[in-house]
Design a protein around this motif. Sequence first.
Motif, PDB file in Angstrom:
ATOM      1  N   VAL A 131       0.836  -1.205   0.000  1.00  0.00           N
ATOM      2  CA  VAL A 131       0.000   0.000   0.000  1.00  0.00           C
ATOM      3  C   VAL A 131       0.866   1.248   0.000  1.00  0.00           C
ATOM      4  CG1 VAL A 131      -1.632   1.342   1.383  1.00  0.00           C
ATOM      5  CG2 VAL A 131      -1.974  -1.108   1.106  1.00  0.00           C
ATOM      6  N   LYS A 132       0.449   2.232  -0.790  1.00  0.00           N
ATOM      7  CA  LYS A 132       1.118   3.525  -0.806  1.00  0.00           C
ATOM      8  C   LYS A 132       0.112   4.605  -1.171  1.00  0.00           C
ATOM      9  CE  LYS A 132       4.883   6.152  -2.941  1.00  0.00           C
ATOM     10  NZ  LYS A 132       5.863   6.212  -4.058  1.00  0.00           N
ATOM     11  N   ASP A 133       0.066   5.671  -0.362  1.00  0.00           N
ATOM     12  CA  ASP A 133      -0.777   6.840  -0.632  1.00  0.00           C
ATOM     13  C   ASP A 133      -2.231   6.461  -0.888  1.00  0.00           C
ATOM     14  OD1 ASP A 133       1.530   8.389  -0.416  1.00  0.00           O
ATOM     15  OD2 ASP A 133       1.920   8.322  -2.568  1.00  0.00           O
ATOM     16  N   GLY A 134      -2.753   5.573  -0.076  1.00  0.00           N
ATOM     17  CA  GLY A 134      -4.159   5.206  -0.196  1.00  0.00           C
ATOM     18  C   GLY A 134      -4.494   4.331  -1.372  1.00  0.00           C
ATOM     19  N   LYS A 135      -3.489   3.700  -1.971  1.00  0.00           N
ATOM     20  CA  LYS A 135      -3.717   2.821  -3.111  1.00  0.00           C
ATOM     21  C   LYS A 135      -3.121   1.446  -2.823  1.00  0.00           C
ATOM     22  CE  LYS A 135      -3.677   6.612  -6.472  1.00  0.00           C
ATOM     23  NZ  LYS A 135      -5.152   6.672  -6.577  1.00  0.00           N
ATOM     24  N   MET A 136      -3.814   0.436  -3.283  1.00  0.00           N
ATOM     25  CA  MET A 136      -3.374  -0.941  -3.128  1.00  0.00           C
ATOM     26  C   MET A 136      -2.703  -1.414  -4.415  1.00  0.00           C
ATOM     27  SD  MET A 136      -3.230  -3.917  -1.547  1.00  0.00           S
ATOM     28  CE  MET A 136      -4.412  -3.857  -0.181  1.00  0.00           C
ATOM     29  N   TYR A 137      -1.503  -1.982  -4.271  1.00  0.00           N
ATOM     30  CA  TYR A 137      -0.765  -2.543  -5.395  1.00  0.00           C
ATOM     31  C   TYR A 137      -0.687  -4.054  -5.190  1.00  0.00           C
ATOM     32  CZ  TYR A 137       0.558   2.292  -6.303  1.00  0.00           C
ATOM     33  OH  TYR A 137       0.520   3.634  -6.570  1.00  0.00           O
ATOM     34  N   VAL A 138      -0.950  -4.803  -6.257  1.00  0.00           N
ATOM     35  CA  VAL A 138      -0.974  -6.263  -6.188  1.00  0.00           C
ATOM     36  C   VAL A 138      -0.159  -6.816  -7.350  1.00  0.00           C
ATOM     37  CG1 VAL A 138      -2.406  -8.339  -6.161  1.00  0.00           C
ATOM     38  CG2 VAL A 138      -3.250  -6.226  -5.121  1.00  0.00           C
ATOM     39  N   ALA A 139       0.710  -7.781  -7.049  1.00  0.00           N
ATOM     40  CA  ALA A 139       1.564  -8.387  -8.072  1.00  0.00           C
ATOM     41  C   ALA A 139       1.025  -9.749  -8.480  1.00  0.00           C
ATOM     42  CB  ALA A 139       2.996  -8.527  -7.561  1.00  0.00           C
ATOM     43  N   GLY A 140       0.879  -9.957  -9.787  1.00  0.00           N
ATOM     44  CA  GLY A 140       0.529 -11.246 -10.351  1.00  0.00           C
ATOM     45  C   GLY A 140       1.644 -11.722 -11.266  1.00  0.00           C
ATOM     46  N   GLU A 141       1.335 -12.687 -12.122  1.00  0.00           N
ATOM     47  CA  GLU A 141       2.379 -13.253 -12.973  1.00  0.00           C
ATOM     48  C   GLU A 141       2.964 -12.219 -13.931  1.00  0.00           C
ATOM     49  OE1 GLU A 141       3.059 -16.529 -16.544  1.00  0.00           O
ATOM     50  OE2 GLU A 141       1.195 -16.542 -15.409  1.00  0.00           O
ATOM     51  N   LYS A 142       2.118 -11.591 -14.743  1.00  0.00           N
ATOM     52  CA  LYS A 142       2.602 -10.698 -15.792  1.00  0.00           C
ATOM     53  C   LYS A 142       2.329  -9.227 -15.501  1.00  0.00           C
ATOM     54  CE  LYS A 142       3.825 -12.135 -19.375  1.00  0.00           C
ATOM     55  NZ  LYS A 142       5.159 -12.544 -19.884  1.00  0.00           N
ATOM     56  N   ASN A 143       1.509  -8.951 -14.489  1.00  0.00           N
ATOM     57  CA  ASN A 143       1.085  -7.584 -14.222  1.00  0.00           C
ATOM     58  C   ASN A 143       1.238  -7.210 -12.759  1.00  0.00           C
ATOM     59  OD1 ASN A 143      -0.131  -7.067 -16.938  1.00  0.00           O
ATOM     60  ND2 ASN A 143      -1.572  -8.658 -16.289  1.00  0.00           N
ATOM     61  N   ILE A 144       1.374  -5.914 -12.529  1.00  0.00           N
ATOM     62  CA  ILE A 144       1.161  -5.322 -11.212  1.00  0.00           C
ATOM     63  C   ILE A 144      -0.019  -4.381 -11.364  1.00  0.00           C
ATOM     64  CG2 ILE A 144       2.074  -3.798  -9.418  1.00  0.00           C
ATOM     65  CD1 ILE A 144       4.843  -4.893 -10.020  1.00  0.00           C
ATOM     66  N   TRP A 145      -1.039  -4.585 -10.537  1.00  0.00           N
ATOM     67  CA  TRP A 145      -2.251  -3.773 -10.600  1.00  0.00           C
ATOM     68  C   TRP A 145      -2.253  -2.739  -9.481  1.00  0.00           C
ATOM     69  CZ3 TRP A 145      -2.602  -9.202 -10.850  1.00  0.00           C
ATOM     70  CH2 TRP A 145      -3.011  -9.735 -12.075  1.00  0.00           C
ATOM     71  N   SER A 156     -11.306  -0.450  -5.746  1.00  0.00           N
ATOM     72  CA  SER A 156     -11.844  -0.106  -7.056  1.00  0.00           C
ATOM     73  C   SER A 156     -11.483  -1.185  -8.074  1.00  0.00           C
ATOM     74  CB  SER A 156     -11.286   1.246  -7.509  1.00  0.00           C
ATOM     75  OG  SER A 156      -9.885   1.146  -7.752  1.00  0.00           O
ATOM     76  N   VAL A 157     -11.986  -1.032  -9.290  1.00  0.00           N
ATOM     77  CA  VAL A 157     -11.636  -1.958 -10.368  1.00  0.00           C
ATOM     78  C   VAL A 157     -10.124  -1.878 -10.610  1.00  0.00           C
ATOM     79  CG1 VAL A 157     -11.956  -2.490 -12.814  1.00  0.00           C
ATOM     80  CG2 VAL A 157     -13.902  -1.742 -11.423  1.00  0.00           C
ATOM     81  N   PRO A 158      -9.417  -3.003 -10.696  1.00  0.00           N
ATOM     82  CA  PRO A 158      -7.965  -2.979 -10.877  1.00  0.00           C
ATOM     83  C   PRO A 158      -7.557  -2.292 -12.182  1.00  0.00           C
ATOM     84  CG  PRO A 158      -8.709  -5.169 -10.233  1.00  0.00           C
ATOM     85  CD  PRO A 158      -9.930  -4.377 -10.553  1.00  0.00           C
ATOM     86  N   ARG A 159      -6.502  -1.496 -12.097  1.00  0.00           N
ATOM     87  CA  ARG A 159      -5.882  -0.877 -13.262  1.00  0.00           C
ATOM     88  C   ARG A 159      -4.450  -1.394 -13.364  1.00  0.00           C
ATOM     89  NH1 ARG A 159      -7.839   3.141 -10.048  1.00  0.00           N
ATOM     90  NH2 ARG A 159      -5.764   3.961  -9.570  1.00  0.00           N
ATOM     91  N   VAL A 160      -3.927  -1.543 -14.567  1.00  0.00           N
ATOM     92  CA  VAL A 160      -2.570  -2.024 -14.751  1.00  0.00           C
ATOM     93  C   VAL A 160      -1.595  -0.898 -14.411  1.00  0.00           C
ATOM     94  CG1 VAL A 160      -0.871  -2.869 -16.390  1.00  0.00           C
ATOM     95  CG2 VAL A 160      -3.199  -3.752 -16.459  1.00  0.00           C
ATOM     96  N   PHE A 161      -0.714  -1.157 -13.454  1.00  0.00           N
ATOM     97  CA  PHE A 161       0.321  -0.208 -13.062  1.00  0.00           C
ATOM     98  C   PHE A 161       1.604  -0.439 -13.857  1.00  0.00           C
ATOM     99  CE2 PHE A 161       4.052   0.504 -10.276  1.00  0.00           C
ATOM    100  CZ  PHE A 161       3.974   1.881 -10.142  1.00  0.00           C
ATOM    101  N   ALA A 162       1.959  -1.704 -14.033  1.00  0.00           N
ATOM    102  CA  ALA A 162       3.134  -2.085 -14.821  1.00  0.00           C
ATOM    103  C   ALA A 162       2.875  -3.475 -15.382  1.00  0.00           C
ATOM    104  CB  ALA A 162       4.396  -2.076 -13.967  1.00  0.00           C
ATOM    105  N   THR A 163       3.462  -3.773 -16.544  1.00  0.00           N
ATOM    106  CA  THR A 163       3.158  -5.044 -17.202  1.00  0.00           C
ATOM    107  C   THR A 163       4.361  -5.545 -17.994  1.00  0.00           C
ATOM    108  OG1 THR A 163       1.515  -6.184 -18.585  1.00  0.00           O
ATOM    109  CG2 THR A 163       2.253  -4.002 -19.329  1.00  0.00           C
ATOM    110  N   GLY A 164       4.192  -6.713 -18.622  1.00  0.00           N
ATOM    111  CA  GLY A 164       5.251  -7.274 -19.438  1.00  0.00           C
ATOM    112  C   GLY A 164       6.322  -7.993 -18.658  1.00  0.00           C
TER     113      GLY A 164
END
Length: 413
Positions: A131-145, A156-164
């Motif tokens: 968690v940072k600045d009121g936002k939740m970050y979650v790591a999966g296989e190919k994406n961080i949401w 909220s609905v997950p948004r892609v933060f970083a991918t590939g």
Amino acid sequence: MRLFLMTALTAALVVSATSAGAQAVPTPRPLPAPEPPATVTATRNEPAALAFTPDKLSRLKVPAGFELKVMATGLGNARSLLVMPDGGIYLSRMKQSDMWYLKDANGDGQIEAVERKQVAQNMGTAHAMSVKDGKMYVAGEKNIWVMDMAKDGGLSVPRVFATGFPDAGQHGARGMHWGPDGFLYAAFGSTNNDSPTPNPEEATMLRISPDGQSREIYSSGLRHTIGFGWHPVTGVLYGWDQGSDWHGDNIPPEELNVIERGKNYGWPFCYGDKNPDPYVNVSGIPGQITKPEYCAATTGSTLNYTAHAAAIDMIFYTGSQFPAEYRNSVFEAFRGSWNRNEPSGYEIAHLSFDANNKPAAVTPFVTGFVYQDEDGWKQFGRVAGVAQYTDGSLLFTDDQSGVLYRVLYTGGK
């Protein structure tokens, strides 16, 4: 005159082609240094999996003065934990690809069905959370949401933060934390046991910019470092790395590493304190140097633990509910072996630090999940996530039966 010009042009073309051809000839590379044959004796020994039942609680052991309780059951593939200041607990479930929010609203020490809610879904192999600045970050296989967080624990609905990111292979669980420098650190395991792959981001820890738009390989040669964190006093980054499978009962060990920028920790050619692995082919070493030469240039481990114990998560304990000697030490979840004659892991271990804040020793803390009887080896829990609760007690999950455990210090009361 025309004949002379054509002859001169032809000669120039021949010279040009000869020069180009000379430049295109690759520089010969030396052959790899020969190694003697190595024969490994490996065992597949997966203890029979049993479901958790209340009577099994008596099998679990904790140090004197501590008490172990069950806080919730029926949680499915319960993996990572993230505790919020108000007592809310986020739980990721890899196999279900979702996240839950748990909260003991009535303070009875139990999290009943009405105190649980699903807050995200359809997130392939969701694992680590930060968690940072009121936002939740979650790591999966190919994406961080990334998701916005509500006061009631909703997301909220997950948004892609970083991918590939690299393919998971056999190591889909990702470790991830926001660092003290404001960058996001994420670890991505190898897709195999013994060979480097074309993707340079495999078997590494990555440092990702705050906007998710750029990243660097912070450190490499890490087969699978899921649990990591910064020492609360020294700020040193430590991580537990899982060793390769099928190399025998006792190598490679699980490694505690001091993780530093630009360092190579040796996988797949080396293990522990720069030891060459005799069961890995030397042909893949960059530069075709000998394995001992390659290993000498890597960074060795700080501490080792029993091979194949499967380090999966860790936290630095900063609470005051436990005795003072536990402050700023580490609790580590070892999920348990499947390829060792005598099983290892299936426990929560404690990593102590000395007066100079240096790692000192690893000792079992919660044990008893695996045992042997006349019918062979059995186990009733694969520990996974570990976290510090708001009152300073210790939480950890079992991703096999979906149990959330809590360890409290009672001092014998």
